[in-house]
Design a protein around this motif. Structure first.
Motif, PDB file in Angstrom:
ATOM      1  N   THR A  19       0.926  -1.088  -0.092  1.00  0.00           N
ATOM      2  CA  THR A  19       0.023  -0.073   0.068  1.00  0.00           C
ATOM      3  C   THR A  19       0.858   1.164  -0.051  1.00  0.00           C
ATOM      4  O   THR A  19       2.159   1.125   0.388  1.00  0.00           O
ATOM      5  N   LEU A  20       0.279   2.497  -0.406  1.00  0.00           N
ATOM      6  CA  LEU A  20       1.028   3.662  -0.113  1.00  0.00           C
ATOM      7  C   LEU A  20       1.411   3.701   1.263  1.00  0.00           C
ATOM      8  O   LEU A  20       2.668   4.418   1.365  1.00  0.00           O
ATOM      9  N   ARG A  21       0.788   3.438   2.199  1.00  0.00           N
ATOM     10  CA  ARG A  21       1.345   3.504   3.557  1.00  0.00           C
ATOM     11  C   ARG A  21       2.615   2.790   3.779  1.00  0.00           C
ATOM     12  O   ARG A  21       3.455   3.166   4.395  1.00  0.00           O
ATOM     13  N   ASP A  22       2.551   1.731   3.190  1.00  0.00           N
ATOM     14  CA  ASP A  22       3.793   0.989   3.462  1.00  0.00           C
ATOM     15  C   ASP A  22       5.014   1.424   2.812  1.00  0.00           C
ATOM     16  O   ASP A  22       5.946   1.419   3.198  1.00  0.00           O
ATOM     17  N   VAL A  36      12.729   1.921  -5.192  1.00  0.00           N
ATOM     18  CA  VAL A  36      12.494   1.075  -6.541  1.00  0.00           C
ATOM     19  C   VAL A  36      11.338   0.036  -6.363  1.00  0.00           C
ATOM     20  O   VAL A  36      11.385  -0.751  -5.047  1.00  0.00           O
ATOM     21  N   VAL A  37      10.469  -0.050  -7.343  1.00  0.00           N
ATOM     22  CA  VAL A  37       9.395  -1.041  -7.325  1.00  0.00           C
ATOM     23  C   VAL A  37       9.731  -2.391  -7.842  1.00  0.00           C
ATOM     24  O   VAL A  37      10.183  -2.488  -8.960  1.00  0.00           O
ATOM     25  N   GLU A  38       9.570  -3.456  -7.135  1.00  0.00           N
ATOM     26  CA  GLU A  38      10.389  -4.715  -7.600  1.00  0.00           C
ATOM     27  C   GLU A  38       9.752  -5.219  -8.722  1.00  0.00           C
ATOM     28  O   GLU A  38       8.761  -4.907  -9.016  1.00  0.00           O
ATOM     29  N   GLN A  39      10.342  -6.173  -9.445  1.00  0.00           N
ATOM     30  CA  GLN A  39       9.765  -6.883 -10.608  1.00  0.00           C
ATOM     31  C   GLN A  39       8.653  -7.732  -9.972  1.00  0.00           C
ATOM     32  O   GLN A  39       8.848  -8.417  -8.853  1.00  0.00           O
ATOM     33  N   GLN A  40       7.713  -8.198 -10.823  1.00  0.00           N
ATOM     34  CA  GLN A  40       6.866  -9.275 -10.702  1.00  0.00           C
ATOM     35  C   GLN A  40       7.524 -10.710 -10.678  1.00  0.00           C
ATOM     36  O   GLN A  40       7.012 -11.583 -10.206  1.00  0.00           O
ATOM     37  N   ASP A  41       8.109 -10.551 -12.117  1.00  0.00           N
ATOM     38  CA  ASP A  41       9.000 -11.917 -12.336  1.00  0.00           C
ATOM     39  C   ASP A  41      10.189 -11.373 -13.001  1.00  0.00           C
ATOM     40  O   ASP A  41      10.479 -10.175 -13.013  1.00  0.00           O
ATOM     41  N   ASP A  44       9.932  -8.627 -16.091  1.00  0.00           N
ATOM     42  CA  ASP A  44       9.021  -7.713 -15.705  1.00  0.00           C
ATOM     43  C   ASP A  44      10.360  -6.404 -15.608  1.00  0.00           C
ATOM     44  O   ASP A  44      11.217  -6.706 -15.570  1.00  0.00           O
ATOM     45  N   ALA A  45       9.785  -5.425 -15.781  1.00  0.00           N
ATOM     46  CA  ALA A  45      10.161  -3.970 -15.593  1.00  0.00           C
ATOM     47  C   ALA A  45      10.501  -3.694 -14.283  1.00  0.00           C
ATOM     48  O   ALA A  45       9.543  -3.980 -13.302  1.00  0.00           O
ATOM     49  N   TRP A  46      11.420  -2.890 -13.961  1.00  0.00           N
ATOM     50  CA  TRP A  46      11.228  -2.180 -12.638  1.00  0.00           C
ATOM     51  C   TRP A  46      10.788  -0.859 -12.702  1.00  0.00           C
ATOM     52  O   TRP A  46      10.572  -0.510 -13.665  1.00  0.00           O
ATOM     53  N   GLY A  47      10.167  -0.439 -11.394  1.00  0.00           N
ATOM     54  CA  GLY A  47       9.615   0.759 -11.229  1.00  0.00           C
ATOM     55  C   GLY A  47      10.043   1.771 -10.302  1.00  0.00           C
ATOM     56  O   GLY A  47      11.172   1.241  -9.592  1.00  0.00           O
ATOM     57  N   LEU A  48       9.650   2.875 -10.289  1.00  0.00           N
ATOM     58  CA  LEU A  48      10.101   3.714  -9.271  1.00  0.00           C
ATOM     59  C   LEU A  48       8.628   4.492  -8.839  1.00  0.00           C
ATOM     60  O   LEU A  48       7.864   4.920  -9.313  1.00  0.00           O
ATOM     61  N   ILE A  49       8.706   4.891  -7.580  1.00  0.00           N
ATOM     62  CA  ILE A  49       7.866   5.538  -6.870  1.00  0.00           C
ATOM     63  C   ILE A  49       8.310   6.613  -6.154  1.00  0.00           C
ATOM     64  O   ILE A  49       9.635   6.511  -5.126  1.00  0.00           O
ATOM     65  N   THR A  50       7.907   7.621  -5.935  1.00  0.00           N
ATOM     66  CA  THR A  50       8.420   9.286  -5.329  1.00  0.00           C
ATOM     67  C   THR A  50       7.442   9.667  -4.601  1.00  0.00           C
ATOM     68  O   THR A  50       6.241   9.419  -4.669  1.00  0.00           O
ATOM     69  N   TYR A  51       7.950  10.737  -3.539  1.00  0.00           N
ATOM     70  CA  TYR A  51       6.900  11.381  -2.961  1.00  0.00           C
ATOM     71  C   TYR A  51       6.013  11.856  -3.800  1.00  0.00           C
ATOM     72  O   TYR A  51       4.833  12.323  -3.568  1.00  0.00           O
ATOM     73  N   THR A  52       6.263  12.767  -4.955  1.00  0.00           N
ATOM     74  CA  THR A  52       5.523  13.354  -6.038  1.00  0.00           C
ATOM     75  C   THR A  52       4.567  12.305  -6.457  1.00  0.00           C
ATOM     76  O   THR A  52       3.293  12.820  -6.378  1.00  0.00           O
ATOM     77  N   ASN A  53       4.981  11.102  -6.925  1.00  0.00           N
ATOM     78  CA  ASN A  53       3.887  10.252  -7.086  1.00  0.00           C
ATOM     79  C   ASN A  53       2.656   9.965  -6.170  1.00  0.00           C
ATOM     80  O   ASN A  53       1.497  10.091  -6.414  1.00  0.00           O
ATOM     81  N   VAL A  54       3.084   9.881  -4.803  1.00  0.00           N
ATOM     82  CA  VAL A  54       2.308   9.685  -3.899  1.00  0.00           C
ATOM     83  C   VAL A  54       1.641  10.960  -3.332  1.00  0.00           C
ATOM     84  O   VAL A  54       0.105  10.736  -3.265  1.00  0.00           O
ATOM     85  N   LEU A  55       2.056  12.110  -3.381  1.00  0.00           N
ATOM     86  CA  LEU A  55       1.290  13.283  -3.171  1.00  0.00           C
ATOM     87  C   LEU A  55       0.479  13.457  -4.298  1.00  0.00           C
ATOM     88  O   LEU A  55      -0.841  14.103  -3.994  1.00  0.00           O
ATOM     89  N   LYS A  56       0.552  13.413  -5.125  1.00  0.00           N
ATOM     90  CA  LYS A  56      -0.279  13.688  -6.564  1.00  0.00           C
ATOM     91  C   LYS A  56      -1.676  12.976  -6.452  1.00  0.00           C
ATOM     92  O   LYS A  56      -2.586  13.141  -6.376  1.00  0.00           O
ATOM     93  N   ASP A  64      -7.038   7.343  -0.888  1.00  0.00           N
ATOM     94  CA  ASP A  64      -6.640   6.816   0.575  1.00  0.00           C
ATOM     95  C   ASP A  64      -5.323   5.698   0.283  1.00  0.00           C
ATOM     96  O   ASP A  64      -5.176   4.718  -0.333  1.00  0.00           O
ATOM     97  N   ILE A  65      -4.588   6.173   1.235  1.00  0.00           N
ATOM     98  CA  ILE A  65      -3.014   5.515   1.495  1.00  0.00           C
ATOM     99  C   ILE A  65      -3.286   4.158   1.710  1.00  0.00           C
ATOM    100  O   ILE A  65      -2.285   3.277   1.605  1.00  0.00           O
ATOM    101  N   ASP A  66      -4.143   3.590   2.377  1.00  0.00           N
ATOM    102  CA  ASP A  66      -4.367   2.324   2.809  1.00  0.00           C
ATOM    103  C   ASP A  66      -5.282   1.478   1.680  1.00  0.00           C
ATOM    104  O   ASP A  66      -5.063   0.277   1.865  1.00  0.00           O
ATOM    105  N   LEU A  67      -5.607   2.126   0.684  1.00  0.00           N
ATOM    106  CA  LEU A  67      -6.478   1.284  -0.380  1.00  0.00           C
ATOM    107  C   LEU A  67      -5.761   1.318  -1.600  1.00  0.00           C
ATOM    108  O   LEU A  67      -6.173   0.356  -2.648  1.00  0.00           O
ATOM    109  N   ILE A  68      -4.680   2.298  -2.051  1.00  0.00           N
ATOM    110  CA  ILE A  68      -4.024   2.449  -3.138  1.00  0.00           C
ATOM    111  C   ILE A  68      -2.716   1.480  -3.143  1.00  0.00           C
ATOM    112  O   ILE A  68      -2.056   1.669  -2.264  1.00  0.00           O
ATOM    113  N   ASN A  69      -2.412   0.693  -4.245  1.00  0.00           N
ATOM    114  CA  ASN A  69      -1.102  -0.237  -3.957  1.00  0.00           C
ATOM    115  C   ASN A  69      -0.131   0.731  -4.914  1.00  0.00           C
ATOM    116  O   ASN A  69      -0.412   1.513  -5.659  1.00  0.00           O
ATOM    117  N   VAL A  70       0.949   0.344  -4.645  1.00  0.00           N
ATOM    118  CA  VAL A  70       2.067   1.070  -5.342  1.00  0.00           C
ATOM    119  C   VAL A  70       2.093   0.961  -6.694  1.00  0.00           C
ATOM    120  O   VAL A  70       2.315   1.937  -7.397  1.00  0.00           O
TER     121      VAL A  70
END
Length: 128
Positions: A19-22, A36-41, A44-56, A64-70
């Protein structure tokens, strides 16, 4: 100067299903602005999550930070470079792509992260 000379090797990762809270908890714990967002296999591609992504997501979209996944808000695929690439090329790639962070990959395996701050810091060190 090469990417391997300035990259951060201790990269903190997060599951795409966290979750975004995590994610925010991990950022706070490690005093980081991105994860860095882990690969699923292995293919798969790697990803990035930043404060900006979360704030937007939280502020602009009233998420809701508890209902939305990375996975729902991360940048994926993230731009990756090799560790033997010259830093000048990475700086050009980052400015042309308007990104502040790139992953350092070796055969699609994560080995580090380079930020615009790393590059600027290196340039400032060279001036002294």
């Amino acid at each position: 100067m090469l990417v391997k000379d300035i990259m951060m090797r201790d990269v903190v990762t997060v599951s795409p299903f966290a979750t975004l809270r995590d994610a925010l908890s991990l950022m706070k714990k490690h005093n980081l602005k991105c994860l860095v967002v882990e690969q699923q296999d292995a293919h798969d591609a790697w990803g990035l999550i930043t404060y900006t992504n979360v704030l937007k997501t939280i502020v602009a979209e009233a998420g809701d930070i508890d209902l939305i996944n990375v996975y729902d808000v991360c940048a994926k695929p993230a731009i990756g470079v090799g560790e033997s690439l010259d830093v000048r090329h990475v700086a050009r790639l980052m400015t042309d792509s308007v990104v502040k962070r790139v992953l350092v990959l070796d055969d699609n395996k994560l080995v580090g992260l380079v930020t615009m701050d790393d590059i600027v810091g290196t340039v400032l060190d060279m001036i002294d």
